[in-house]
Design an enzyme around this catalytic site. Structure first.
Site, short mmCIF file in Angstrom:
data_model
loop_
_atom_site.label_atom_id
_atom_site.label_comp_id
_atom_site.label_asym_id
_atom_site.label_seq_id
_atom_site.Cartn_x
_atom_site.Cartn_y
_atom_site.Cartn_z
N ASP A 196 6.76 -9.02 -9.35
CA ASP A 196 6.03 -10.30 -9.25
C ASP A 196 6.37 -11.31 -10.35
O ASP A 196 5.46 -11.94 -10.93
CB ASP A 196 4.52 -10.04 -9.25
CG ASP A 196 4.05 -9.24 -8.05
OD1 ASP A 196 4.90 -8.86 -7.21
OD2 ASP A 196 2.84 -8.97 -7.95
N LYS B 57 4.37 -8.05 -0.69
CA LYS B 57 3.08 -7.37 -0.57
C LYS B 57 1.95 -8.38 -0.49
O LYS B 57 2.08 -9.52 -0.91
CB LYS B 57 2.87 -6.41 -1.74
CG LYS B 57 3.07 -7.02 -3.10
CD LYS B 57 3.16 -5.95 -4.17
CE LYS B 57 3.30 -6.54 -5.55
NZ LYS B 57 2.19 -7.39 -5.98
N CYS C 161 -0.65 -5.31 -10.89
CA CYS C 161 0.44 -4.89 -10.01
C CYS C 161 1.42 -3.93 -10.69
O CYS C 161 1.95 -3.02 -10.03
CB CYS C 161 1.15 -6.10 -9.43
SG CYS C 161 0.08 -7.06 -8.33
#
Length: 209
Positions: free
Chosen positions: A12, A110, A154
């Site tokens: 991310d 995701k 995450c």
């Protein structure tokens, strides 16, 4: 496809998590040069992206009267209600322009299901697999080295997911930054330590010869 014991999982590194972004992680942009240097050491790199529809269930804006960073109980469990971030096809969802990992061959997106959040690169919050574990097994991977944003969400969930899938896992601490929401960073490290996730620095993060 060349088999490998080690895979770098870059999590991310997106504009909305950078300073000035919709869900800024403090000092988030500092991870970019560290990750670029790390990636050059690994033949196999996987990237992840948060990739939300605008109507995503994790957004506080989609719960009337709810404030960002409050909690909600959803069918799959407790959920932080976040500011709107990483909406599909927006600049905020794009990878940071200075991220330089041209040899990455897989991107796991995701949080694309409007009704389920997903912190882990390995499974959505309701347990639905993303397919990453199978991909890594096809590579012959034994170890997953995790870096990116954010350490306590995450990154931690992905490291725990790697362990649950049977891989060795390490979090490269100086290649990550945290949100640290109500003690979430300390809790994440406790959970990772209990699961056998190694805590390392970029200096020691090298694939086996």
């Amino acid at each position: 496809m060349k088999r490998t014991d080690d895979v770098l999982l870059v999590i991310d590194v997106q504009n909305d998590f950078m300073p000035g972004g919709a869900l800024a992680v403090p000092d988030g942009d500092a991870v970019v040069p560290v990750i670029n240097a790390l990636a050059a050491r690994f033949e196999q790199v996987v990237l992840t992206q948060d990739w939300h529809p605008r109507g995503h269930v994790s957004f506080a804006a989609n719960h009337p009267g709810a404030a960002p960073f409050s909690m909600a109980t959803l069918p799959y469990g407790e959920q932080v209600l976040w500011p709107v971030h990483c909406v599909q096809h927006t600049d905020g969802a794009a990878l940071h322009r200075d991220l330089n990992v041209p040899h990455a061959r897989a991107v796991i997106r995701k949080g694309h299901d409007a009704q389920v959040d997903s912190y882990s690169a390995f499974a959505e919050a309701d347990g639905t697999p993303t397919g990453l574990a199978g991909y890594l097994r096809e590579l012959g991977a034994k170890r997953v080295w995790c870096c990116g944003l954010a350490t306590d969400f995450c990154v931690a969930w992905s490291a725990l997911g790697a362990r649950a899938a049977g891989f060795d896992a390490a979090v490269i601490e100086d290649a990550c930054r945290a949100i640290d929401l109500d003690g979430s960073l300390a809790k994440a490290w406790e959970q990772m330590q209990a699961a056998g996730v190694a805590r390392v620095t970029s200096a020691g993060a090298r694939p086996t010869a």
